[in-house]
Design a protein around this motif. Structure first.
Motif, mmCIF file in Angstrom:
data_model
loop_
_atom_site.group_PDB
_atom_site.id
_atom_site.type_symbol
_atom_site.label_atom_id
_atom_site.label_comp_id
_atom_site.label_asym_id
_atom_site.label_seq_id
_atom_site.Cartn_x
_atom_site.Cartn_y
_atom_site.Cartn_z
ATOM 1 N N GLY A 214 2.308 30.715 -14.022
ATOM 2 C CA GLY A 214 3.017 31.988 -14.093
ATOM 3 C C GLY A 214 3.751 32.265 -15.388
ATOM 4 N N TYR A 215 3.673 31.373 -16.348
ATOM 5 C CA TYR A 215 4.369 31.594 -17.616
ATOM 6 C C TYR A 215 3.429 32.225 -18.640
ATOM 7 C CZ TYR A 215 8.131 28.676 -15.838
ATOM 8 O OH TYR A 215 9.162 28.166 -15.085
ATOM 9 N N GLU A 216 3.988 33.027 -19.510
ATOM 10 C CA GLU A 216 3.168 33.638 -20.560
ATOM 11 C C GLU A 216 2.891 32.653 -21.692
ATOM 12 O OE1 GLU A 216 6.397 35.816 -23.479
ATOM 13 O OE2 GLU A 216 5.636 36.973 -21.768
ATOM 14 N N GLN A 217 3.662 31.572 -21.754
ATOM 15 C CA GLN A 217 3.486 30.595 -22.825
ATOM 16 C C GLN A 217 4.005 29.231 -22.376
ATOM 17 O OE1 GLN A 217 4.769 31.584 -26.988
ATOM 18 N NE2 GLN A 217 6.162 29.872 -26.680
ATOM 19 N N THR A 218 3.206 28.189 -22.642
ATOM 20 C CA THR A 218 3.631 26.820 -22.339
ATOM 21 C C THR A 218 3.475 25.968 -23.591
ATOM 22 O OG1 THR A 218 3.044 26.921 -19.987
ATOM 23 C CG2 THR A 218 3.152 24.740 -20.987
ATOM 24 N N THR A 219 4.521 25.220 -23.906
ATOM 25 C CA THR A 219 4.486 24.292 -25.031
ATOM 26 C C THR A 219 4.789 22.896 -24.517
ATOM 27 O OG1 THR A 219 5.352 26.037 -26.478
ATOM 28 C CG2 THR A 219 5.379 23.785 -27.333
ATOM 29 N N ILE A 220 3.967 21.946 -24.916
ATOM 30 C CA ILE A 220 4.153 20.554 -24.515
ATOM 31 C C ILE A 220 4.660 19.754 -25.711
ATOM 32 C CG2 ILE A 220 3.041 18.459 -23.653
ATOM 33 C CD1 ILE A 220 1.017 20.208 -22.228
ATOM 34 N N ILE A 221 5.763 19.061 -25.526
ATOM 35 C CA ILE A 221 6.289 18.167 -26.555
ATOM 36 C C ILE A 221 5.907 16.755 -26.143
ATOM 37 C CG2 ILE A 221 8.342 17.357 -27.767
ATOM 38 C CD1 ILE A 221 9.701 20.010 -26.944
ATOM 39 N N ALA A 222 4.988 16.171 -26.866
ATOM 40 C CA ALA A 222 4.476 14.852 -26.505
ATOM 41 C C ALA A 222 3.917 14.190 -27.764
ATOM 42 C CB ALA A 222 3.417 14.979 -25.407
ATOM 43 N N CYS A 223 2.791 13.514 -27.628
ATOM 44 C CA CYS A 223 2.228 12.801 -28.771
ATOM 45 C C CYS A 223 1.102 13.606 -29.410
ATOM 46 C CB CYS A 223 1.790 11.399 -28.351
ATOM 47 S SG CYS A 223 0.651 11.379 -26.953
ATOM 48 N N PHE A 224 0.041 12.935 -29.864
ATOM 49 C CA PHE A 224 -1.022 13.623 -30.592
ATOM 50 C C PHE A 224 -1.708 14.678 -29.713
ATOM 51 C CE2 PHE A 224 -0.823 9.563 -32.948
ATOM 52 C CZ PHE A 224 -0.650 10.066 -34.232
ATOM 53 N N PRO A 225 -1.903 15.890 -30.227
ATOM 54 C CA PRO A 225 -2.544 16.954 -29.442
ATOM 55 C C PRO A 225 -3.911 16.555 -28.897
ATOM 56 C CG PRO A 225 -1.505 17.895 -31.377
ATOM 57 C CD PRO A 225 -1.386 16.404 -31.516
ATOM 58 N N ARG A 226 -4.697 15.830 -29.691
ATOM 59 C CA ARG A 226 -6.031 15.412 -29.218
ATOM 60 C C ARG A 226 -5.899 14.516 -28.000
ATOM 61 N NH1 ARG A 226 -10.549 11.647 -30.535
ATOM 62 N NH2 ARG A 226 -9.079 10.252 -31.575
ATOM 63 N N ALA A 227 -4.909 13.633 -28.002
ATOM 64 C CA ALA A 227 -4.682 12.757 -26.858
ATOM 65 C C ALA A 227 -4.233 13.552 -25.641
ATOM 66 C CB ALA A 227 -3.636 11.693 -27.205
ATOM 67 N N VAL A 228 -3.281 14.466 -25.837
ATOM 68 C CA VAL A 228 -2.721 15.238 -24.729
ATOM 69 C C VAL A 228 -3.785 16.122 -24.080
ATOM 70 C CG1 VAL A 228 -1.076 17.053 -24.103
ATOM 71 C CG2 VAL A 228 -0.383 15.200 -25.646
ATOM 72 N N LYS A 229 -4.532 16.853 -24.888
ATOM 73 C CA LYS A 229 -5.510 17.799 -24.348
ATOM 74 C C LYS A 229 -6.622 17.092 -23.583
ATOM 75 C CE LYS A 229 -4.476 21.293 -27.829
ATOM 76 N NZ LYS A 229 -4.916 22.035 -29.029
ATOM 77 N N ASN A 230 -7.132 15.990 -24.145
ATOM 78 C CA ASN A 230 -8.198 15.270 -23.448
ATOM 79 C C ASN A 230 -7.678 14.533 -22.219
ATOM 80 O OD1 ASN A 230 -10.933 15.388 -24.994
ATOM 81 N ND2 ASN A 230 -9.406 15.170 -26.604
ATOM 82 N N MET A 231 -6.440 14.055 -22.276
ATOM 83 C CA MET A 231 -5.846 13.381 -21.124
ATOM 84 C C MET A 231 -5.679 14.342 -19.953
ATOM 85 S SD MET A 231 -2.254 11.284 -20.970
ATOM 86 C CE MET A 231 -1.279 12.718 -21.459
ATOM 87 N N LEU A 232 -5.173 15.535 -20.230
ATOM 88 C CA LEU A 232 -4.980 16.514 -19.162
ATOM 89 C C LEU A 232 -6.313 16.962 -18.577
ATOM 90 C CD1 LEU A 232 -2.110 18.646 -20.725
ATOM 91 C CD2 LEU A 232 -1.936 16.991 -18.855
ATOM 92 N N GLN A 233 -7.307 17.135 -19.446
ATOM 93 C CA GLN A 233 -8.637 17.524 -18.973
ATOM 94 C C GLN A 233 -9.232 16.424 -18.096
ATOM 95 O OE1 GLN A 233 -11.411 18.443 -22.100
ATOM 96 N NE2 GLN A 233 -13.115 18.758 -20.710
ATOM 97 N N GLN A 234 -9.120 15.185 -18.540
ATOM 98 C CA GLN A 234 -9.669 14.064 -17.780
ATOM 99 C C GLN A 234 -8.979 13.922 -16.424
ATOM 100 O OE1 GLN A 234 -10.771 10.277 -19.788
ATOM 101 N NE2 GLN A 234 -9.151 9.365 -18.569
#
Length: 256
Positions: free
Chosen positions: A59-79
């Motif tokens: 329900g948010y118009e924008q989400t920002t994740i503060i974590a580690c490397f973007p490649r790691a975060v995006k593939n981890m969430l997808q997996q």
């Protein structure tokens, strides 16, 4: 009152962000006009309760994740099957707290104000250490699955999956070092490398088109160096695998 923008802040259980720094960043995030969720931690939720991540950002118009490397975060969430929709990642490995807050204010237009701040903790009782496959780089060769001794992967007719992530032994990234395309990521690995999620450096394809004798000589020399380097990496991977096996043996002996 619910804000229109959300922030997920990974308070990393692997210590990739120091406790004092995490506390200072938390204090600054509380001063922003956004709904902030401090996660303990993102790796654990991704593998143990991925649907909750989707619910927290719905329900948010924008989400920002503060974590580690973007490649790691995006593939981890997808997996993990987390359904977050569109989101951006700010890397606390490469950005200090001041830079993160500056990015949130300028790039993502989040003004100062008062946040709605929520802390979410996982009930996962083991370390959330596991490999993540970067599907854009994976060629399904099965090298990682063959090297792993703990049943983490399933490899069947060139289909590769992480099916038992928590079978992985804590702090053992050995299988990832064997990957010929740098497709395996261990997000909790302390080293700032491709194996922990940094972007791989691609070779200049235009160089490969040159046919001069000088290029051929340099290319052969480079191949020799790469072979030596690869041997060192494989040796390290084998040492890490043996260390993990020894830890398993010690645990089994204690239980007997």
């Amino acid at each position: 009152m619910k804000h229109t923008k959300s922030i997920l802040f990974c308070n990393c259980g692997a210590g990739l962000i120091a406790p004092q720094r995490a506390a200072e960043l938390s204090a600054e995030l509380r001063k922003l006009e956004a709904d902030v969720v401090e996660l303990h931690d993102l790796c654990a939720f991704s593998v143990h309760d991925a649907p909750k991540l989707g619910n927290l950002t719905a329900g948010y118009e924008q989400t920002t994740i503060i974590a580690c490397f973007p490649r790691a975060v995006k593939n981890m969430l997808q997996q993990g099957g987390a359904r977050l929709g569109e989101f951006d990642v700010l890397n606390f490995r490469t950005l200090n707290n001041e830079a993160i807050i500056s990015e949130l204010k300028s790039r993502f237009s989040i003004p100062e104000g008062e946040s709605n701040y929520l802390v979410e903790k996982t009930d996962l009782e083991v370390p959330a250490w596991y490999p993540v496959i970067d599907q854009s780089r994976c060629i399904s060769c099965g090298q990682c699955a063959r090297f792993c001794l703990f049943g983490v992967y399933r490899f069947d007719k060139k289909n590769l999956e992480v099916v038992h992530p928590l079978n992985c032994k804590n702090n053992c990234p050995a299988c990832g070092r064997t990957c010929p395309t740098q497709a395996i990521i261990f997000p909790r690995l302390p080293e700032n490398s491709v194996l922990s999620g940094a972007e791989p450096l691609e070779k200049d394809k235009t160089i490969a088109e040159k046919q001069s004798s000088l290029f051929v000589m340099l290319n052969e020399r480079n191949k020799s160096r790469q072979s030596i380097f690869r041997q060192g990496v494989m040796q390290l991977a084998e040492e890490e695998r043996q260390k993990a096996l020894e830890e398993v043996r010690k645990m089994n002996q204690k239980e007997e």
